[in-house]
Write a protein that holds these residues in place. Sequence first.
Motif: not given
Length: 248
Positions: A66-82
Amino acid sequence: MSMPCQLCHISNSFSLMPIKILSVVKPIIDEAVQKMLCSNIAPIGSMGIADLGCSPGPNTLLLISIIIDAIHATSCSSSSTEFRVFLNDLFSNDFNTIFMSLPAFYNQLKEEKGDGFGSFFISAVPGSFYGRLFPAKSLHFVHSSSSLHWLSQVPPGLDCQAAGKALNKGKIYISKTSPQCVLEAYSLQFHKDFLLFLKSRAEEIVGGGRMVLSLMGRSSSDPSTQESCYQWELLAHALMSMVSEVNT
């Protein structure tokens, strides 16, 4: 020794309840994650996520999804985040059950999100959350569900006998027969524990981080109503039955 039917009923109820709670809390988690990510001017390079009082079964991985989906759905997130995901519970928790499910979880995550969604590092952090668990300013998002109603200890004075008589005999909760001093002892212990919980998290969460807590509640101010005590009554009867079997 066979498990009493009351204890089986409790076990089934507690295994289903977290799923229902997560379905209710999901919109709150989504909003909290979105505001956290979009409030940072620079992308978060390494995000610390903690589940405090985690379930020993698949419900924990459901929360992470659920948390990952929320991050993935946010345009402000970065694909390089660890992502540093910390699973916390007491030392007696069976973390191995969760770890054995991780290969399938990682494969599913890779299929759904692809290789460019960042790296994940999931680890266990055993210990009581009524105190420090993580380095200062290392967490961005903290979650805890149906755990904070468990106190750090039996309230002082209730685990011994006063004047030759137990203050809360045969009970593991506040019941209709509990004297006022029992209610006050439980209330004082909760306030002490919860304050320590908040102080500890305040030191561990970065500025702008978020925390979502789900606590058991009741519609009445009376702590001894059936909605508050029904499951504890069943659990108490089951424990007393097991003690009787051992002593006979």
